[in-house]
Design a protein around this motif. Sequence first.
Motif, PDB file in Angstrom:
ATOM      1  N   GLY A  42       0.801  -1.214   0.000  1.00  7.37           N
ATOM      2  CA  GLY A  42       0.000   0.000   0.000  1.00  7.37           C
ATOM      3  C   GLY A  42       0.835   1.267   0.000  1.00  7.37           C
ATOM      4  N   ILE A  43       2.035   1.173  -0.596  1.00 11.39           N
ATOM      5  CA  ILE A  43       2.917   2.345  -0.666  1.00 11.39           C
ATOM      6  C   ILE A  43       3.438   2.478  -2.097  1.00 11.39           C
ATOM      7  CG2 ILE A  43       3.604   2.223   1.753  1.00 11.39           C
ATOM      8  CD1 ILE A  43       6.156   0.839   0.936  1.00 11.39           C
ATOM      9  N   SER A  44       4.142   3.546  -2.368  1.00 11.48           N
ATOM     10  CA  SER A  44       4.669   3.760  -3.709  1.00 11.48           C
ATOM     11  C   SER A  44       5.944   2.944  -3.929  1.00 11.48           C
ATOM     12  CB  SER A  44       4.987   5.247  -3.921  1.00 11.48           C
ATOM     13  OG  SER A  44       6.080   5.635  -3.112  1.00 11.48           O
ATOM     14  N   LYS A  45       6.246   2.696  -5.182  1.00  6.06           N
ATOM     15  CA  LYS A  45       7.488   1.989  -5.513  1.00  6.06           C
ATOM     16  C   LYS A  45       8.697   2.794  -5.038  1.00  6.06           C
ATOM     17  CE  LYS A  45       9.881  -0.159  -9.431  1.00  6.06           C
ATOM     18  NZ  LYS A  45       9.840  -0.413 -10.896  1.00  6.06           N
ATOM     19  N   ALA A  46       8.605   4.109  -5.149  1.00  2.62           N
ATOM     20  CA  ALA A  46       9.704   4.965  -4.692  1.00  2.62           C
ATOM     21  C   ALA A  46       9.940   4.800  -3.194  1.00  2.62           C
ATOM     22  CB  ALA A  46       9.395   6.419  -5.017  1.00  2.62           C
ATOM     23  N   ASN A  47       8.867   4.587  -2.457  1.00  5.37           N
ATOM     24  CA  ASN A  47       8.991   4.401  -1.014  1.00  5.37           C
ATOM     25  C   ASN A  47       9.689   3.092  -0.676  1.00  5.37           C
ATOM     26  OD1 ASN A  47       8.730   4.923   1.691  1.00  5.37           O
ATOM     27  ND2 ASN A  47       6.516   5.196   1.660  1.00  5.37           N
ATOM     28  N   ILE A  48       9.416   2.053  -1.485  1.00  2.08           N
ATOM     29  CA  ILE A  48      10.113   0.770  -1.283  1.00  2.08           C
ATOM     30  C   ILE A  48      11.618   0.985  -1.428  1.00  2.08           C
ATOM     31  CG2 ILE A  48      10.631  -1.441  -2.416  1.00  2.08           C
ATOM     32  CD1 ILE A  48       8.247  -1.780  -0.789  1.00  2.08           C
ATOM     33  N   TYR A  49      12.004   1.744  -2.442  1.00  2.00           N
ATOM     34  CA  TYR A  49      13.426   1.970  -2.693  1.00  2.00           C
ATOM     35  C   TYR A  49      14.055   2.904  -1.660  1.00  2.00           C
ATOM     36  CZ  TYR A  49      13.347  -0.630  -7.049  1.00  2.00           C
ATOM     37  OH  TYR A  49      13.261  -1.638  -7.970  1.00  2.00           O
ATOM     38  N   HIS A  50      13.235   3.537  -0.852  1.00  2.00           N
ATOM     39  CA  HIS A  50      13.758   4.295   0.288  1.00  2.00           C
ATOM     40  C   HIS A  50      14.345   3.329   1.328  1.00  2.00           C
ATOM     41  CE1 HIS A  50      14.020   7.396   3.387  1.00  2.00           C
ATOM     42  NE2 HIS A  50      13.385   6.586   4.211  1.00  2.00           N
ATOM     43  N   TYR A  51      13.797   2.131   1.366  1.00  2.00           N
ATOM     44  CA  TYR A  51      14.241   1.120   2.336  1.00  2.00           C
ATOM     45  C   TYR A  51      15.234   0.125   1.729  1.00  2.00           C
ATOM     46  CZ  TYR A  51      10.529   2.689   5.468  1.00  2.00           C
ATOM     47  OH  TYR A  51       9.742   3.442   6.297  1.00  2.00           O
ATOM     48  N   TYR A  52      15.043  -0.236   0.479  1.00  2.00           N
ATOM     49  CA  TYR A  52      15.867  -1.279  -0.150  1.00  2.00           C
ATOM     50  C   TYR A  52      16.277  -0.867  -1.553  1.00  2.00           C
ATOM     51  CZ  TYR A  52      14.225  -4.005   3.757  1.00  2.00           C
ATOM     52  OH  TYR A  52      13.949  -4.431   5.036  1.00  2.00           O
ATOM     53  N   ASP A  53      17.560  -1.058  -1.869  1.00  2.00           N
ATOM     54  CA  ASP A  53      18.085  -0.664  -3.174  1.00  2.00           C
ATOM     55  C   ASP A  53      17.678  -1.618  -4.283  1.00  2.00           C
ATOM     56  OD1 ASP A  53      19.345   1.556  -2.098  1.00  2.00           O
ATOM     57  OD2 ASP A  53      21.225   0.471  -1.729  1.00  2.00           O
ATOM     58  N   SER A  54      17.374  -2.874  -3.915  1.00  2.00           N
ATOM     59  CA  SER A  54      17.051  -3.869  -4.935  1.00  2.00           C
ATOM     60  C   SER A  54      16.225  -5.000  -4.336  1.00  2.00           C
ATOM     61  CB  SER A  54      18.346  -4.467  -5.513  1.00  2.00           C
ATOM     62  OG  SER A  54      19.016  -5.235  -4.517  1.00  2.00           O
ATOM     63  N   LYS A  55      15.709  -5.847  -5.209  1.00  2.00           N
ATOM     64  CA  LYS A  55      14.956  -7.018  -4.748  1.00  2.00           C
ATOM     65  C   LYS A  55      15.854  -7.959  -3.969  1.00  2.00           C
ATOM     66  CE  LYS A  55      13.279 -10.288  -7.570  1.00  2.00           C
ATOM     67  NZ  LYS A  55      12.426 -10.958  -8.586  1.00  2.00           N
ATOM     68  N   ASP A  56      17.121  -8.080  -4.388  1.00  2.00           N
ATOM     69  CA  ASP A  56      18.059  -8.934  -3.654  1.00  2.00           C
ATOM     70  C   ASP A  56      18.264  -8.430  -2.230  1.00  2.00           C
ATOM     71  OD1 ASP A  56      18.399 -10.682  -5.719  1.00  2.00           O
ATOM     72  OD2 ASP A  56      20.461 -10.099  -6.196  1.00  2.00           O
ATOM     73  N   ASP A  57      18.387  -7.120  -2.069  1.00  2.00           N
ATOM     74  CA  ASP A  57      18.557  -6.554  -0.729  1.00  2.00           C
ATOM     75  C   ASP A  57      17.342  -6.852   0.148  1.00  2.00           C
ATOM     76  OD1 ASP A  57      21.047  -5.529  -1.281  1.00  2.00           O
ATOM     77  OD2 ASP A  57      20.319  -3.525  -1.778  1.00  2.00           O
ATOM     78  N   LEU A  58      16.172  -6.746  -0.445  1.00  2.00           N
ATOM     79  CA  LEU A  58      14.937  -7.035   0.283  1.00  2.00           C
ATOM     80  C   LEU A  58      14.865  -8.510   0.653  1.00  2.00           C
ATOM     81  CD1 LEU A  58      12.150  -6.398   1.378  1.00  2.00           C
ATOM     82  CD2 LEU A  58      11.271  -6.410  -0.977  1.00  2.00           C
TER      83      LEU A  58
END
Length: 201
Positions: A42-58
């Motif tokens: 329920g957040i923006s894609k940009a917000n996800i990248y605020h926490y994690y640089d990539s899918k691997d990092d996540l």
Amino acid sequence: MARTKAKDHNEKRDHILKTAAQVFATEGLARASMSQVAKACGISKANIYHYYDSKDDLLFDILDSYLKSLRDQIVAVPVNADDPVEELKSMLGTILIAYQGMDAEHKIQTEGISLLPEDQQIILKGHQREMVQRLNRILLSVEPEILEKDRGMLHATTMSVFGMINWYYMWNKTADKEARLKYANLVAKLTVNGVRGLDDM
């Protein structure tokens, strides 16, 4: 100037980790995208990248958080050299209870670890190794004369115990705490009695 963390940073991170684990488990790691994770959160894609640089990092943070928590609970089980059956019951019960609500994390760890960079794999496999070593020590206290001499048998026994626990998780995901502890007691007794009979082999 360094960016300051919001007061709810950890809560949002935990929400992302839990939601992403569900997305990865449902969609498959190859197909799942950061856009899907963001939508599910329920957040923006940009917000996800605020926490994690990539899918691997996540993915790494999901597995690192899960395996560290599981490891910490296992190594915290009190040592009971005088009664290895009770120690083993406690350890296996701890594992089965810790598995509750962690279906997605448990599902993606098998495929996910091998997809990560080698340095991250080393960290995650280190958590797993510590759990295996904890069980090794319990089994050695049951029958040290045999298992000290045959490390291959010790490893096979240890992994067989984890196999029984993981079988129960796979087929009894809705089991309550009482049922999980009852099965942990069964596996402990089967294991200890079996290990004590190894000198007949």
